[in-house]
Design a protein around this motif. Structure first.
Motif, PDB file in Angstrom:
ATOM      1  N   TYR A   3       0.881  -1.160   0.045  1.00  0.00           N
ATOM      2  CA  TYR A   3       0.109   0.025  -0.042  1.00  0.00           C
ATOM      3  C   TYR A   3       0.898   1.179   0.081  1.00  0.00           C
ATOM      4  O   TYR A   3       1.699   1.573   0.883  1.00  0.00           O
ATOM      5  CB  TYR A   3      -1.051   0.129   1.127  1.00  0.00           C
ATOM      6  CG  TYR A   3      -1.749   1.219   1.150  1.00  0.00           C
ATOM      7  CD1 TYR A   3      -3.065   1.160   0.784  1.00  0.00           C
ATOM      8  CD2 TYR A   3      -1.402   2.385   1.967  1.00  0.00           C
ATOM      9  CE1 TYR A   3      -4.049   2.191   0.671  1.00  0.00           C
ATOM     10  CE2 TYR A   3      -2.349   3.594   1.979  1.00  0.00           C
ATOM     11  CZ  TYR A   3      -3.315   3.416   1.249  1.00  0.00           C
ATOM     12  OH  TYR A   3      -4.488   4.655   1.525  1.00  0.00           O
ATOM     13  N   ASP A   5       0.328   5.480  -0.964  1.00  0.00           N
ATOM     14  CA  ASP A   5      -0.511   6.547  -1.403  1.00  0.00           C
ATOM     15  C   ASP A   5       0.150   7.531  -2.205  1.00  0.00           C
ATOM     16  O   ASP A   5       0.980   8.396  -1.448  1.00  0.00           O
ATOM     17  CB  ASP A   5      -1.287   7.143  -0.138  1.00  0.00           C
ATOM     18  CG  ASP A   5      -2.051   8.401  -0.563  1.00  0.00           C
ATOM     19  OD1 ASP A   5      -2.571   8.392  -1.553  1.00  0.00           O
ATOM     20  OD2 ASP A   5      -2.680   8.874   0.479  1.00  0.00           O
ATOM     21  N   GLY A   8      -3.662  10.760  -2.270  1.00  0.00           N
ATOM     22  CA  GLY A   8      -4.742  11.197  -1.251  1.00  0.00           C
ATOM     23  C   GLY A   8      -4.585  12.659  -1.112  1.00  0.00           C
ATOM     24  O   GLY A   8      -5.960  13.406  -1.085  1.00  0.00           O
ATOM     25  N   HIS A  11      -6.463  14.668  -3.876  1.00  0.00           N
ATOM     26  CA  HIS A  11      -8.095  14.178  -3.702  1.00  0.00           C
ATOM     27  C   HIS A  11      -8.543  14.904  -2.790  1.00  0.00           C
ATOM     28  O   HIS A  11      -9.789  15.528  -2.881  1.00  0.00           O
ATOM     29  CB  HIS A  11      -8.231  12.616  -3.523  1.00  0.00           C
ATOM     30  CG  HIS A  11      -9.530  12.289  -3.008  1.00  0.00           C
ATOM     31  ND1 HIS A  11     -10.556  12.030  -4.009  1.00  0.00           N
ATOM     32  CD2 HIS A  11     -10.089  11.842  -1.900  1.00  0.00           C
ATOM     33  CE1 HIS A  11     -11.829  11.919  -3.192  1.00  0.00           C
ATOM     34  NE2 HIS A  11     -11.336  11.587  -2.306  1.00  0.00           N
ATOM     35  N   TYR A 170       0.396  -0.144 -10.215  1.00  0.00           N
ATOM     36  CA  TYR A 170      -0.298   0.379  -9.333  1.00  0.00           C
ATOM     37  C   TYR A 170      -1.518   0.816  -9.597  1.00  0.00           C
ATOM     38  O   TYR A 170      -2.099   1.252 -10.748  1.00  0.00           O
ATOM     39  CB  TYR A 170       0.573   1.799  -9.094  1.00  0.00           C
ATOM     40  CG  TYR A 170      -0.076   2.753  -8.035  1.00  0.00           C
ATOM     41  CD1 TYR A 170       0.182   2.474  -6.549  1.00  0.00           C
ATOM     42  CD2 TYR A 170      -0.827   3.836  -8.298  1.00  0.00           C
ATOM     43  CE1 TYR A 170      -0.549   3.487  -5.590  1.00  0.00           C
ATOM     44  CE2 TYR A 170      -1.186   4.834  -7.445  1.00  0.00           C
ATOM     45  CZ  TYR A 170      -1.078   4.416  -6.103  1.00  0.00           C
ATOM     46  OH  TYR A 170      -1.524   5.287  -5.249  1.00  0.00           O
ATOM     47  N   MET A 172      -5.331   2.307  -8.107  1.00  0.00           N
ATOM     48  CA  MET A 172      -5.907   3.217  -7.040  1.00  0.00           C
ATOM     49  C   MET A 172      -7.459   3.262  -7.506  1.00  0.00           C
ATOM     50  O   MET A 172      -7.846   3.614  -8.638  1.00  0.00           O
ATOM     51  CB  MET A 172      -5.310   4.641  -7.080  1.00  0.00           C
ATOM     52  CG  MET A 172      -5.797   5.506  -5.978  1.00  0.00           C
ATOM     53  SD  MET A 172      -7.456   6.438  -6.434  1.00  0.00           S
ATOM     54  CE  MET A 172      -6.720   7.768  -7.155  1.00  0.00           C
ATOM     55  N   SER A 215      -3.575   1.586  -3.653  1.00  0.00           N
ATOM     56  CA  SER A 215      -3.995   2.738  -2.711  1.00  0.00           C
ATOM     57  C   SER A 215      -5.239   2.973  -3.045  1.00  0.00           C
ATOM     58  O   SER A 215      -6.278   2.260  -3.863  1.00  0.00           O
ATOM     59  CB  SER A 215      -3.525   4.103  -2.847  1.00  0.00           C
ATOM     60  OG  SER A 215      -3.608   4.583  -3.651  1.00  0.00           O
ATOM     61  N   ILE A 217      -8.899   6.011  -2.188  1.00  0.00           N
ATOM     62  CA  ILE A 217      -9.153   7.340  -2.003  1.00  0.00           C
ATOM     63  C   ILE A 217     -10.705   7.326  -1.429  1.00  0.00           C
ATOM     64  O   ILE A 217     -11.446   6.434  -1.713  1.00  0.00           O
ATOM     65  CB  ILE A 217      -9.464   8.465  -3.153  1.00  0.00           C
ATOM     66  CG1 ILE A 217     -10.439   7.948  -4.469  1.00  0.00           C
ATOM     67  CG2 ILE A 217      -8.153   8.675  -3.620  1.00  0.00           C
ATOM     68  CD1 ILE A 217     -10.626   8.856  -5.485  1.00  0.00           C
TER      69      ILE A 217
END
Length: 220
Positions: A3, A5, A8, A11, A170, A172, A215, A217
């Protein structure tokens, strides 16, 4: 599988009125229009999607973080699955001159209005049917895309990302950690077909053989 990020803070910089999203307009009608991924979704009113998707340089910091983390170099290849207007891919091309970027998306509107400098590197393509050979890319990314797929296509998409990657990838997606975030996500989203908590996403990734990074959001 780790994990990490990268997104983040970007966002969370946007403020959202969750209640207004569901009472000011016919949410079901707005969602139906959004799922066409045409003008209204990208450049129409906010109730249909982004409310105007224009290049403003905000993705440069994300590209820089990914380049450092994955050690990306000139001559390597990156694929963005669900690239949209490809602002992040453009930033990769600027941060690492000589890197080869490719993007696929199902939105003809996004592809036609993508960043002009890399438009020729983009093509129509589905996440569950990635049109490239095995182990072709040094990094495969997919941001805020896979949650739009139903579970049978979602499985195929995750496995396709694994297939075309040399090892680094990756993903998300939107998710939730508690009841409040779940409700806010349901209020806000327009195109989601897969609603899973963090532990459910992690279980699915392992079940489907995904070995890349990931990851989420959250809608706090």
């Amino acid at each position: 599988m780790a994990y990490i990020d990268f997104i983040g803070s970007l966002h969370n910089a946007t403020k959202r009125d969750y209640i207004s999203r569901v009472i000011s307009d016919d949410k079901a009608e707005c969602a139906a229009i959004a799922k066409q991924y045409d003008y209204d979704y990208w450049d129409g009113e906010r109730k249909f999607g982004y409310g105007g998707y224009h290049y403003d340089g905000r993705w440069k910091s994300v590209a820089e973080k990914m380049v450092e983390y994955y050690g990306l170099k000139s001559g390597q290849r990156i694929l963005d699955v669900g690239c949209g207007m490809a602002h992040l891919l453009y930033e990769f091309s600027q941060v690492v001159p000589g890197i080869e970027v490719k993007g696929i998306d199902i939105s003809d509107y996004a592809l036609k209005h993508a960043k002009e400098e890399i438009r020729d590197s983009l093509q129509y393509g589905k996440a569950q049917e990635i049109p490239f050979e095995d182990n072709f890319f040094d990094l495969v990314i997919s941001l805020t895309t896979l949650h739009n797929l139903k579970v049978f296509d979602l499985k195929r998409a995750v496995q396709e990302i694994e297939r075309v990657s040399k090892g680094n990838s990756y993903i998300m997606v939107e998710s939730f950690r508690n009841d409040r975030e779940e409700v806010n996500m349901l209020y806000w989203q327009l195109t989601c077909a897969s609603y899973y908590s963090v532990d459910e996403w992690e279980w699915l990734y392992k079940e489907w053989g995904y070995t890349g990074d990931y990851s989420f959001i959250f809608f706090e």
